[in-house]
Design a protein around this motif. Sequence first.
Motif, mmCIF file in Angstrom:
data_model
loop_
_atom_site.group_PDB
_atom_site.id
_atom_site.type_symbol
_atom_site.label_atom_id
_atom_site.label_comp_id
_atom_site.label_asym_id
_atom_site.label_seq_id
_atom_site.Cartn_x
_atom_site.Cartn_y
_atom_site.Cartn_z
ATOM 1 N N GLY A 1 8.637 18.711 0.012
ATOM 2 C CA GLY A 1 9.104 18.358 1.351
ATOM 3 C C GLY A 1 8.056 17.580 2.126
ATOM 4 O O GLY A 1 8.368 16.601 2.817
ATOM 5 N N ASP A 2 6.782 17.991 1.990
ATOM 6 C CA ASP A 2 5.699 17.279 2.668
ATOM 7 C C ASP A 2 5.600 15.841 2.165
ATOM 8 O O ASP A 2 5.346 14.908 2.948
ATOM 9 N N TYR A 3 5.788 15.658 0.854
ATOM 10 C CA TYR A 3 5.718 14.318 0.268
ATOM 11 C C TYR A 3 6.833 13.425 0.816
ATOM 12 O O TYR A 3 6.609 12.246 1.119
ATOM 13 N N ILE A 4 8.034 13.997 0.957
ATOM 14 C CA ILE A 4 9.168 13.227 1.491
ATOM 15 C C ILE A 4 8.875 12.767 2.912
ATOM 16 O O ILE A 4 9.114 11.593 3.259
ATOM 17 N N VAL A 5 8.347 13.652 3.738
ATOM 18 C CA VAL A 5 8.004 13.283 5.113
ATOM 19 C C VAL A 5 6.945 12.184 5.120
ATOM 20 O O VAL A 5 7.021 11.217 5.888
ATOM 21 N N GLN A 6 5.951 12.320 4.236
ATOM 22 C CA GLN A 6 4.890 11.314 4.126
ATOM 23 C C GLN A 6 5.477 9.946 3.769
ATOM 24 O O GLN A 6 5.096 8.922 4.353
ATOM 25 N N GLU A 7 6.402 9.926 2.811
ATOM 26 C CA GLU A 7 7.038 8.673 2.397
ATOM 27 C C GLU A 7 7.846 8.046 3.540
ATOM 28 O O GLU A 7 7.812 6.831 3.745
ATOM 29 N N LEU A 8 8.588 8.876 4.263
ATOM 30 C CA LEU A 8 9.375 8.371 5.385
ATOM 31 C C LEU A 8 8.474 7.814 6.486
ATOM 32 O O LEU A 8 8.756 6.760 7.066
ATOM 33 N N ASN A 9 7.379 8.514 6.762
ATOM 34 C CA ASN A 9 6.439 8.042 7.782
ATOM 35 C C ASN A 9 5.825 6.705 7.391
ATOM 36 O O ASN A 9 5.660 5.811 8.230
ATOM 37 N N GLN A 10 5.483 6.551 6.108
ATOM 38 C CA GLN A 10 4.903 5.291 5.636
ATOM 39 C C GLN A 10 5.900 4.142 5.758
ATOM 40 O O GLN A 10 5.516 2.983 5.922
ATOM 41 N N SER A 11 7.200 4.477 5.662
ATOM 42 C CA SER A 11 8.249 3.461 5.807
ATOM 43 C C SER A 11 8.691 3.290 7.259
ATOM 44 O O SER A 11 9.654 2.573 7.539
ATOM 45 N N ASN A 12 8.001 3.980 8.175
ATOM 46 C CA ASN A 12 8.311 3.912 9.616
ATOM 47 C C ASN A 12 9.737 4.347 9.925
ATOM 48 O O ASN A 12 10.423 3.743 10.753
#
Length: 311
Positions: free
Chosen positions: A64-75
Amino acid sequence: MILAVTMNPSVDISYPVDRFKFDDVNRVETVRKTAGGKGLNVARVIAQMEEEVLSTGVLGGTIGDYIVQELNQSNIPNDFLKIKNESRNCIAIIHEGMQTEILESGPTLSKEEGTAFLEKFEGLLTTASLVTISGSLPKGLPTHYYRKMVEISRNKGKPVIVDSSGESLKQVLIHEKKPFAIKPNTAELSQLLGFKAEAGIMDLKQMLNHEIFKGIEWLVVSMGDKGAFVRHGDDYYQVTIPKIEVVNPVGSGDATVAGLAVALNRNQAVESVLKTAMTTGMLNTIEAVTGFIDINKFKQYFDLVKVEKID
């Protein structure tokens, strides 16, 4: 703002191998990991269409943390309910022109977590103008869970697009509070009604006139390279798309939902709504990355989509 819901997100892992060897070691040189799940694909394409979006759902653990990180990187703005159990991985092994998938079922939610998300969802609706609900439900939630979400949304005057299948979709449709739009494909339509959906116009008109669809403003039946057949209110439309070179069809239905959501949120005319939805779906299929469109190609493909009203 469009609120894009994904209740069973995943990290999608792609393993390309020249030859898949059973009962042996398979070494992978290039691994692609992306934040996956139908609703996340929807959110990505909405963001690429430069429309305001908020991604939500439930997430747990390091995945779940990785998914949030990916979404944040994609703005991509996001606000998920954190749950106790780990979210899931979904693995695709690409080999010899084929794709073998290994899909984890995902976490089991407690009754309390299910209730907590509904409360969170209701709060997020305050700033939403339209809602998309996509994909499967995680274990532990009742099949009528999406029905509750649609009811909450409708009670607050928010239109909802539902892209699901099976019993969770059926539960939505048999309730008095209907979604604004649904987007089944022909297989899902057949499963829903209990008999095969034929490609003929008269057959499709008859199926979309079924009692279960009464009160739904938009019924968009996606038909792959044949485009779509649509009922809007009492009117029917056949939407055709040009022949294109398909690179990766995965996620094209989600991209279609994203285009539909954006066009509806912008209050576009019927023809523009349908052409936008088909265009985003096409643009996804010509890219290698799932849930991605090149917005610079939008007008070119938009102009190639044909919409015909059916009497």
